[in-house]
Write a protein that holds these residues in place. Structure first.
Motif, PDB file in Angstrom:
ATOM      1  N   ILE A  53       0.854  -1.186   0.000  1.00  0.00           N
ATOM      2  CA  ILE A  53       0.000   0.000   0.000  1.00  0.00           C
ATOM      3  C   ILE A  53       0.889   1.235   0.000  1.00  0.00           C
ATOM      4  CG2 ILE A  53      -1.719   1.328   1.274  1.00  0.00           C
ATOM      5  CD1 ILE A  53      -2.780  -1.302   2.385  1.00  0.00           C
ATOM      6  N   PHE A  54       0.643   2.108  -0.960  1.00  0.00           N
ATOM      7  CA  PHE A  54       1.398   3.350  -1.123  1.00  0.00           C
ATOM      8  C   PHE A  54       0.412   4.506  -0.974  1.00  0.00           C
ATOM      9  CE2 PHE A  54       3.408   6.697  -3.713  1.00  0.00           C
ATOM     10  CZ  PHE A  54       4.707   6.661  -3.228  1.00  0.00           C
ATOM     11  N   ALA A  55       0.780   5.512  -0.198  1.00  0.00           N
ATOM     12  CA  ALA A  55      -0.136   6.622   0.083  1.00  0.00           C
ATOM     13  C   ALA A  55       0.466   7.943  -0.363  1.00  0.00           C
ATOM     14  CB  ALA A  55      -0.463   6.681   1.574  1.00  0.00           C
ATOM     15  N   SER A  56      -0.401   8.835  -0.786  1.00  0.00           N
ATOM     16  CA  SER A  56       0.016  10.182  -1.171  1.00  0.00           C
ATOM     17  C   SER A  56      -1.140  11.124  -0.862  1.00  0.00           C
ATOM     18  CB  SER A  56       0.398  10.234  -2.654  1.00  0.00           C
ATOM     19  OG  SER A  56      -0.682   9.800  -3.471  1.00  0.00           O
ATOM     20  N   GLY A  57      -0.892  12.430  -1.072  1.00  0.00           N
ATOM     21  CA  GLY A  57      -1.959  13.394  -0.867  1.00  0.00           C
ATOM     22  C   GLY A  57      -1.705  14.352   0.284  1.00  0.00           C
ATOM     23  N   ASN A  58      -1.033  15.469   0.000  1.00  0.00           N
ATOM     24  CA  ASN A  58      -0.860  16.552   0.977  1.00  0.00           C
ATOM     25  C   ASN A  58      -0.112  16.096   2.228  1.00  0.00           C
ATOM     26  OD1 ASN A  58      -1.242  19.316   1.262  1.00  0.00           O
ATOM     27  ND2 ASN A  58      -3.038  19.058   2.570  1.00  0.00           N
ATOM     28  N   LEU A  59       0.926  15.306   2.029  1.00  0.00           N
ATOM     29  CA  LEU A  59       1.676  14.760   3.158  1.00  0.00           C
ATOM     30  C   LEU A  59       2.871  15.638   3.512  1.00  0.00           C
ATOM     31  CD1 LEU A  59       1.741  10.989   2.138  1.00  0.00           C
ATOM     32  CD2 LEU A  59       0.266  12.071   3.848  1.00  0.00           C
ATOM     33  N   ASP A  60       3.251  15.596   4.776  1.00  0.00           N
ATOM     34  CA  ASP A  60       4.505  16.173   5.235  1.00  0.00           C
ATOM     35  C   ASP A  60       5.040  15.286   6.346  1.00  0.00           C
ATOM     36  OD1 ASP A  60       2.982  16.728   7.483  1.00  0.00           O
ATOM     37  OD2 ASP A  60       3.013  18.904   7.222  1.00  0.00           O
ATOM     38  N   GLU A  61       6.128  15.712   6.995  1.00  0.00           N
ATOM     39  CA  GLU A  61       6.747  14.857   7.996  1.00  0.00           C
ATOM     40  C   GLU A  61       5.825  14.592   9.179  1.00  0.00           C
ATOM     41  OE1 GLU A  61       8.835  18.925   8.779  1.00  0.00           O
ATOM     42  OE2 GLU A  61       7.548  17.994   7.259  1.00  0.00           O
ATOM     43  N   TYR A  62       4.982  15.553   9.532  1.00  0.00           N
ATOM     44  CA  TYR A  62       4.093  15.372  10.683  1.00  0.00           C
ATOM     45  C   TYR A  62       3.015  14.325  10.379  1.00  0.00           C
ATOM     46  CZ  TYR A  62       6.337  19.677  12.194  1.00  0.00           C
ATOM     47  OH  TYR A  62       7.262  20.620  12.543  1.00  0.00           O
ATOM     48  N   ARG A  63       2.424  14.420   9.205  1.00  0.00           N
ATOM     49  CA  ARG A  63       1.382  13.455   8.828  1.00  0.00           C
ATOM     50  C   ARG A  63       1.987  12.071   8.645  1.00  0.00           C
ATOM     51  NH1 ARG A  63      -2.993  11.230   9.610  1.00  0.00           N
ATOM     52  NH2 ARG A  63      -4.365  10.748   7.867  1.00  0.00           N
ATOM     53  N   VAL A  64       3.147  12.014   8.030  1.00  0.00           N
ATOM     54  CA  VAL A  64       3.817  10.726   7.842  1.00  0.00           C
ATOM     55  C   VAL A  64       4.157  10.108   9.192  1.00  0.00           C
ATOM     56  CG1 VAL A  64       5.958   9.648   7.038  1.00  0.00           C
ATOM     57  CG2 VAL A  64       4.701  11.211   5.528  1.00  0.00           C
ATOM     58  N   GLN A  65       4.693  10.909  10.091  1.00  0.00           N
ATOM     59  CA  GLN A  65       5.033  10.384  11.407  1.00  0.00           C
ATOM     60  C   GLN A  65       3.801   9.854  12.132  1.00  0.00           C
ATOM     61  OE1 GLN A  65       6.009  13.017  14.848  1.00  0.00           O
ATOM     62  NE2 GLN A  65       7.982  11.968  14.822  1.00  0.00           N
ATOM     63  N   SER A  66       2.688  10.576  12.027  1.00  0.00           N
ATOM     64  CA  SER A  66       1.461  10.135  12.677  1.00  0.00           C
ATOM     65  C   SER A  66       1.006   8.785  12.142  1.00  0.00           C
ATOM     66  CB  SER A  66       0.364  11.180  12.465  1.00  0.00           C
ATOM     67  OG  SER A  66      -0.876  10.745  12.971  1.00  0.00           O
ATOM     68  N   LEU A  67       1.097   8.608  10.841  1.00  0.00           N
ATOM     69  CA  LEU A  67       0.684   7.337  10.241  1.00  0.00           C
ATOM     70  C   LEU A  67       1.626   6.206  10.624  1.00  0.00           C
ATOM     71  CD1 LEU A  67      -0.246   8.772   6.740  1.00  0.00           C
ATOM     72  CD2 LEU A  67      -1.853   7.755   8.366  1.00  0.00           C
ATOM     73  N   VAL A  68       2.935   6.486  10.616  1.00  0.00           N
ATOM     74  CA  VAL A  68       3.911   5.452  10.959  1.00  0.00           C
ATOM     75  C   VAL A  68       3.785   5.065  12.427  1.00  0.00           C
ATOM     76  CG1 VAL A  68       6.384   4.972  11.204  1.00  0.00           C
ATOM     77  CG2 VAL A  68       5.532   6.090   9.132  1.00  0.00           C
ATOM     78  N   GLU A  69       3.740   6.057  13.308  1.00  0.00           N
ATOM     79  CA  GLU A  69       3.666   5.756  14.741  1.00  0.00           C
ATOM     80  C   GLU A  69       2.328   5.130  15.119  1.00  0.00           C
ATOM     81  OE1 GLU A  69       4.646   9.298  16.892  1.00  0.00           O
ATOM     82  OE2 GLU A  69       6.802   9.052  16.515  1.00  0.00           O
ATOM     83  N   GLY A  70       1.300   5.383  14.303  1.00  0.00           N
ATOM     84  CA  GLY A  70       0.003   4.766  14.559  1.00  0.00           C
ATOM     85  C   GLY A  70      -0.095   3.345  14.058  1.00  0.00           C
ATOM     86  N   GLY A  71       0.981   2.836  13.473  1.00  0.00           N
ATOM     87  CA  GLY A  71       0.977   1.460  13.001  1.00  0.00           C
ATOM     88  C   GLY A  71       0.108   1.231  11.781  1.00  0.00           C
ATOM     89  N   VAL A  72      -0.206   2.286  11.046  1.00  0.00           N
ATOM     90  CA  VAL A  72      -1.046   2.151   9.853  1.00  0.00           C
ATOM     91  C   VAL A  72      -0.270   1.353   8.798  1.00  0.00           C
ATOM     92  CG1 VAL A  72      -2.256   3.419   8.044  1.00  0.00           C
ATOM     93  CG2 VAL A  72      -2.203   4.320  10.375  1.00  0.00           C
ATOM     94  N   PRO A  73      -0.904   0.366   8.163  1.00  0.00           N
ATOM     95  CA  PRO A  73      -0.183  -0.520   7.233  1.00  0.00           C
ATOM     96  C   PRO A  73       0.063   0.132   5.865  1.00  0.00           C
ATOM     97  CG  PRO A  73      -2.476  -1.178   7.332  1.00  0.00           C
ATOM     98  CD  PRO A  73      -2.309  -0.078   8.354  1.00  0.00           C
ATOM     99  N   ILE A  74       0.885   1.156   5.874  1.00  0.00           N
ATOM    100  CA  ILE A  74       1.291   1.826   4.641  1.00  0.00           C
ATOM    101  C   ILE A  74       2.774   1.563   4.443  1.00  0.00           C
ATOM    102  CG2 ILE A  74       1.584   4.058   3.489  1.00  0.00           C
ATOM    103  CD1 ILE A  74      -0.862   5.061   4.989  1.00  0.00           C
ATOM    104  N   ASP A  75       3.136   1.113   3.254  1.00  0.00           N
ATOM    105  CA  ASP A  75       4.516   0.713   2.985  1.00  0.00           C
ATOM    106  C   ASP A  75       5.369   1.829   2.405  1.00  0.00           C
ATOM    107  OD1 ASP A  75       4.242  -2.300   3.489  1.00  0.00           O
ATOM    108  OD2 ASP A  75       2.612  -1.912   2.065  1.00  0.00           O
TER     109      ASP A  75
END
Length: 454
Positions: A292-314
């Motif tokens: 799963i690849f995600a895009s759309g108005n991302l920055d380091e804060y949003r990416v960190q939130s998704l990663v630390e939340g364990g969201v299954p995005i590769d």
């Protein structure tokens, strides 16, 4: 320039500068002021929420200096514009950069007041190049620093630069692809950057591609058959979860023909919720290897939130907010005269005071190899530690072949790994210690005394 007025992207005009550079050069010409000058580029203060900066843009500066000259067409325009004397304009025909450059290697973390580039050349040459040097170093350093934060927020994840279409012009789009790659991104969607610097290329499809098909499923199949080794499907054009369900039987059917669906891309909506739902659909459908690849108005804060939340995005495609450094879109930086005709010089403007003379940044490390503090010292200071500024140009020519962007990227990752742990986070950390040496402070006092006496 060509008759069409277009310039090759690697050969900007010598007139890509500010008017005041040439008005000063006219005076220098009239007064015979051609002594040796030393200028240094540095950042005065850290942007908000930044704990470090990453030096970038040096190679483009060196390209610019080696190619610097005025064309006949430019000289004719200068002669006819009514601002400059003919003898001065004629003298510009022979202008070439003949000086020396010392610089911090690209990919090196640095901090306020630390020079990352020094130019030593006859005053007219060193002055003329100010605008373009700031333009090149400020931009790539700003983008590399932003990209490094994204990389630190997403260790082990695929990161791709998606920002060309919203970059502030063609050069910005090209150089931001380079800067983000050297700071740790895995690749870019920018085709020219791929050709020019051998940066790995990544891309999927647009929503318009899906809309152009009468059937979303047929669009997926057509794409997979045309790109059997690189099929990533954009699944959020209509209904993200419904598209994932449609894809499961298609992926199995294509796999029987040796065609693999590698990944799906989600570009809108609640990325966390959609990614979790899609991951379940794919796993339940026997497709655990589809990423799963995600895009759309991302920055380091949003990416960190998704990663630390364990969201299954590769992996993540990061564009607008990185390529414009949206939260910190400029650096408070300067290219200041530090020495002229053998004498140290110092600006004392309110809020813009500088340390005089040619300087060196000496970096020290602790027993575990992490950065422990820097010393800002006079260039000839004898001190334990690693001197960051290295001579890279002499007599207007590079001293050695340029490293590849891949080599710079590897070096940047090694250097970022040596940052103290608090600096690698996104939250503001205590300032990294940069000490001004006693002899440099004494030199500043002496320069002030002499200036006051005059």
């Amino acid at each position: 320039p060509s008759s069409s007025g277009r310039l090759p992207p690697d050969m900007p005009s010598a007139l890509l500068t500010d008017l005041y550079q040439l008005t000063m050069l006219q005076v220098y010409h009239d007064r015979g002021m051609s002594g040796t000058a030393a200028f240094e580029f540095f950042v005065r203060k850290m942007p908000e929420h930044r704990n470090f900066l990453v030096a970038a843009g040096l190679e483009q500066v060196l390209d610019y200096l080696e190619a610097l000259h005025f064309t006949e067409e430019e000289l004719a325009w200068l002669a006819g514009c009514g601002r400059f004397g003919r003898d001065f304009v004629d003298s510009l025909a022979a202008l070439r950069f003949t000086g020396e450059v010392a610089a911090v290697p690209e990919g090196t973390p640095f901090f306020p007041d630390e020079p990352i580039l020094r130019v030593v050349a006859p005053l007219p040459q060193a002055q003329l190049v100010e605008t373009r040097i700031i333009n090149l170093l400020q931009f790539q350093t700003m983008i590399a620093s932003k990209a490094a934060r994204v990389r630190l927020a997403a260790p082990g994840k695929l990161l791709v630069d998606f920002g060309l279409r919203r970059a502030h012009g063609a050069e910005a789009g090209l150089l931001s692809a380079r800067a983000s790659y050297l700071a740790g991104f895995d690749g870019t969607s920018n085709m020219q950057a791929g050709m020019q610097w051998d940066i790995p290329l990544y891309g999927t499809m647009a929503h318009s591609y899906i809309q152009a098909h009468d059937s979303e499923l047929q669009g997926f199949e057509d794409f997979a058959r045309s790109h059997p080794s690189a099929a990533t499907m954009l699944i959020d054009t209509y209904d993200t979860e419904a598209a994932a369900r449609k894809l499961v039987p298609l992926a199995h059917r294509l796999a029987g023909e040796g065609i693999a669906v590698n990944a799906v891309r989600i570009d809108s909506g609640d990325l966390a919720a959609h990614a979790c739902s899609v991951r379940r659909i794919l796993d339940d459908g026997g497709l655990p290897s589809v990423k799963i690849f995600a895009s759309g108005n991302l920055d380091e804060y949003r990416v960190q939130s998704l990663v630390e939340g364990g969201v299954p995005i590769d992996g993540f495609g990061v564009g607008t907010r990185m390529n414009t450094s949206a939260d910190a879109p400029y650096l408070d930086c300067a290219y200041n005269l530090q020495e002229y005709a053998g004498l140290p010089r110092r600006k004392r403007s309110e809020g813009k005071a500088t340390w005089p003379g040619r300087k060196q940044v000496i970096r020290n490390f602790d027993g575990a190899g992490f950065m422990a503090g820097d010393l800002l010292a006079t260039m000839d200071a004898a001190s334990a530690g690693q001197g960051l500024l290295q001579e890279v140009m002499r007599n207007g020519r590079r001293r050695q072949p340029s490293p590849s962007v891949q080599d710079v990227r590897r070096r940047a990752q090694e250097e970022l790994a040596r940052l103290p742990a608090p600096l690698r986070g996104l939250a503001a950390a205590p300032a990294y210690p940069v000490t001004v040496s006693g002899p440099l402070r004494a030199l500043a006092r002496e320069v002030d005394r002499q200036t006051t006496a005059d």
